[in-house]
Design a protein around this motif. Structure first.
Motif, PDB file in Angstrom:
ATOM      1  N   VAL A 239      40.712  29.408  28.492  1.00 59.09           N
ATOM      2  CA  VAL A 239      39.866  29.758  29.637  1.00 59.09           C
ATOM      3  C   VAL A 239      40.489  30.945  30.362  1.00 59.09           C
ATOM      4  CG1 VAL A 239      38.920  28.964  31.832  1.00 59.09           C
ATOM      5  CG2 VAL A 239      39.043  27.396  29.883  1.00 59.09           C
ATOM      6  N   TYR A 240      39.637  31.852  30.824  1.00 58.35           N
ATOM      7  CA  TYR A 240      40.066  33.053  31.535  1.00 58.35           C
ATOM      8  C   TYR A 240      39.232  33.176  32.813  1.00 58.35           C
ATOM      9  CZ  TYR A 240      41.568  34.098  26.749  1.00 58.35           C
ATOM     10  OH  TYR A 240      42.111  34.039  25.487  1.00 58.35           O
ATOM     11  N   ALA A 241      39.811  33.753  33.859  1.00 55.82           N
ATOM     12  CA  ALA A 241      39.083  33.943  35.110  1.00 55.82           C
ATOM     13  C   ALA A 241      39.615  35.181  35.820  1.00 55.82           C
ATOM     14  CB  ALA A 241      39.220  32.722  36.013  1.00 55.82           C
ATOM     15  N   GLY A 242      38.729  35.864  36.557  1.00 58.79           N
ATOM     16  CA  GLY A 242      39.165  37.065  37.256  1.00 58.79           C
ATOM     17  C   GLY A 242      38.283  37.409  38.438  1.00 58.79           C
ATOM     18  N   ALA A 243      38.822  38.244  39.325  1.00 61.04           N
ATOM     19  CA  ALA A 243      38.096  38.698  40.507  1.00 61.04           C
ATOM     20  C   ALA A 243      38.463  40.147  40.797  1.00 61.04           C
ATOM     21  CB  ALA A 243      38.411  37.821  41.717  1.00 61.04           C
ATOM     22  N   GLU A 244      37.500  40.865  41.345  1.00 58.02           N
ATOM     23  CA  GLU A 244      37.703  42.261  41.752  1.00 58.02           C
ATOM     24  C   GLU A 244      37.042  42.462  43.109  1.00 58.02           C
ATOM     25  OE1 GLU A 244      36.992  46.397  39.482  1.00 58.02           O
ATOM     26  OE2 GLU A 244      35.119  45.348  39.963  1.00 58.02           O
ATOM     27  N   PRO A 249      35.198  52.043  49.375  1.00 62.92           N
ATOM     28  CA  PRO A 249      34.407  52.492  48.220  1.00 62.92           C
ATOM     29  C   PRO A 249      35.192  53.066  47.053  1.00 62.92           C
ATOM     30  CG  PRO A 249      33.320  53.129  50.254  1.00 62.92           C
ATOM     31  CD  PRO A 249      34.641  52.554  50.650  1.00 62.92           C
ATOM     32  N   PHE A 250      36.432  53.523  47.267  1.00 60.17           N
ATOM     33  CA  PHE A 250      37.168  54.133  46.168  1.00 60.17           C
ATOM     34  C   PHE A 250      38.454  53.387  45.793  1.00 60.17           C
ATOM     35  CE2 PHE A 250      38.317  56.248  50.141  1.00 60.17           C
ATOM     36  CZ  PHE A 250      39.701  56.129  50.143  1.00 60.17           C
ATOM     37  N   PHE A 251      38.662  52.184  46.335  1.00 65.16           N
ATOM     38  CA  PHE A 251      39.886  51.441  46.029  1.00 65.16           C
ATOM     39  C   PHE A 251      39.578  49.961  45.844  1.00 65.16           C
ATOM     40  CE2 PHE A 251      43.675  49.022  47.369  1.00 65.16           C
ATOM     41  CZ  PHE A 251      44.561  49.470  46.396  1.00 65.16           C
ATOM     42  N   ALA A 252      40.039  49.395  44.706  1.00 64.23           N
ATOM     43  CA  ALA A 252      39.778  47.987  44.388  1.00 64.23           C
ATOM     44  C   ALA A 252      41.071  47.256  44.075  1.00 64.23           C
ATOM     45  CB  ALA A 252      38.840  47.884  43.189  1.00 64.23           C
ATOM     46  N   LEU A 253      41.119  45.989  44.448  1.00 70.61           N
ATOM     47  CA  LEU A 253      42.205  45.087  44.081  1.00 70.61           C
ATOM     48  C   LEU A 253      41.673  44.064  43.083  1.00 70.61           C
ATOM     49  CD1 LEU A 253      43.872  44.434  47.552  1.00 70.61           C
ATOM     50  CD2 LEU A 253      44.729  45.896  45.699  1.00 70.61           C
TER      51      LEU A 253
END
Length: 420
Positions: A239-244, A249-253
């Motif tokens: 199982v795999y899981a992720g979040a973004e 508007p130009f930077f994501a964690l």
């Protein structure tokens, strides 16, 4: 070099090496096929089957090529333990009803010690594994489907092994809004093929089945969530899981968890930075006692943004094309004009309306010429030749353009489109 000794080296270097980074206990060949690509996907715990909508779709789910919103080229590099390194280059472009892509992956083992029949060192030899991929996808109203063809090669010294594999992928898009975004489900069947034969031994590819679910651009286009389930040949399910989350508007964690049965399982972290048409992505993960892994990826987006049409807009497009085939050019012009009002950035419709208007002008001139002689052989002023049910559907489709201004307000901006 003795064939048996070389066979042992091939088995160790070309199979065991990639398994440090891919799942599988070692009973399959060509495990470079399971080395994950895309720093964004890796940082999200490799839960990317339903979320994939970029050039890395060639690896995760070829159906994702159909929902690209802009042409792009990407390069990822990973310096592994000792002298081993991994590089990946991909290019993809959207089409009117789908997308195309190609990629190259190269895993270098550096210099490998060679020995003669008596076990005496005989210098060094080069070893590598490589994959070349070509893929395509089709886009429907609430679905997309795609496929890949892959050539795989492993080499040590003067001995090479070659095989061919294929992937199949499917995406389903829920037509209703969920948490302000879109819900997608994805499925892939990966690495179907010939396997690799080294000298006398043939090993099958690491065939994999993946299922995924993703919530895309929720919470005002800022949050993406995804989860996958995977079953690889000769391995347990994982199982795999992720979040973004796009902080600005130009930077994501990004963060995720990879449940793969290998040294690379566990937590993942990363970030994404976009400046105009360039983006930089980074992923961090652990490899147990082997230390840390850092992936770096650079992506360049080019060409016009292709907005994804809503199911209603695709109905208008399909109905307009049907009207053109039937010679109802007046109806086609009305439908294409309605689509332009709803989605002015969708460029293919401008070519279609130009063609329809050209045919309509010729048809009008012909009707006018025939009327001068008071004879019109089966041709009249163009109007839809439909039954009452079809006419009602046509009126409903055309009425959508009256809400075009509201539709424009609800659609994401260019920056939000690129943020996917």
């Amino acid at each position: 070099m003795n064939p048996r000794r070389l066979s042992v080296l091939l088995t160790f270097c070309l199979f065991t090496g990639p398994l440090i980074y891919a799942s599988g206990p070692g009973t399959t060949g060509g495990n470079i096929l399971n080395i994950p690509v895309g720093a964004r996907a890796i940082a999200m715990g490799e839960a990317y089957t339903a979320l994939s909508d970029d050039a890395s779709s060639l690896y995760w789910n070829p159906a994702g090529l159909a929902i690209l919103n802009q042409s792009q080229a990407s390069f990822m590099y990973n310096q592994n333990i000792q002298e081993m390194s991994y590089s990946h280059l991909a290019v993809a472009t959207p089409l009117e009803n789908g997308g195309l892509g190609a990629s190259l992956s190269y895993f270098s083992f550096g210099k490998i010690n060679a020995f003669d029949d008596n076990g005496v060192p005989a210098g060094n030899v080069d070893a590598y594994s490589g994959v070349a991929t070509l893929g395509g996808a089709w886009l429907g109203d609430n679905w997309s489907a795609g496929f890949n063809l892959k050539g795989v090669q492993g080499s040590l010294a003067d001995v090479k092994a070659t095989g061919f594999a294929a992937d199949l992928g499917l995406n389903l898009i829920y037509p209703e809004e969920v948490l302000g975004g879109t819900l997608r489900a994805g499925a892939t069947l990966r690495n179907l093929g010939t396997g690799l034969k080294f000298i006398q031994e043939n090993d099958p590819f690491p065939t994999e089945v993946r299922l995924g679910l993703a919530a895309v651009q929720t919470l005002n286009k800022k949050l993406n969530l995804s989860t996958d389930f995977s079953k690889v040949r000769d391995n347990k399910g994982a199982v795999y899981a992720g979040a973004e989350y796009w902080v600005i508007p130009f930077f994501a964690l990004r963060a995720g968890y990879s449940g793969t049965n290998s040294e690379s399982n566990g937590l993942r972290f990363g970030m994404g930075l976009k400046v105009k048409d360039l983006s930089f992505d980074y992923a961090y993960s652990q490899f147990g006692d082997l230390g840390l892994s850092h992936r770096y990826e650079l992506t360049y987006r080019f060409g016009a943004i292709r907005p994804l049409l809503t199911p209603e807009e695709r109905k208008i497009l399909r109905r307009g094309k049907q009207a053109m085939k039937q010679g109802n050019y007046g109806e086609a012009v009305m439908l294409f004009n309605s689509l332009i009002e709803l989605e002015p950035r969708y460029r293919p419709v401008r070519r279609l309306i130009k063609t329809a208007m050209g045919h309509l002008e010729k048809q009008d001139e012909y009707v006018k010429h025939m009327k001068e002689f008071k004879y019109v052989p089966g041709v009249s002023a163009p109007k839809p030749d439909n039954n009452p049910g079809e006419l009602a559907e046509l009126e409903q489709l055309l009425s959508l353009s009256s809400d075009a201004e509201q539709a424009k307000v609800m659609k994401p901006t260019n920056a939000q489109e690129k943020r996917r």
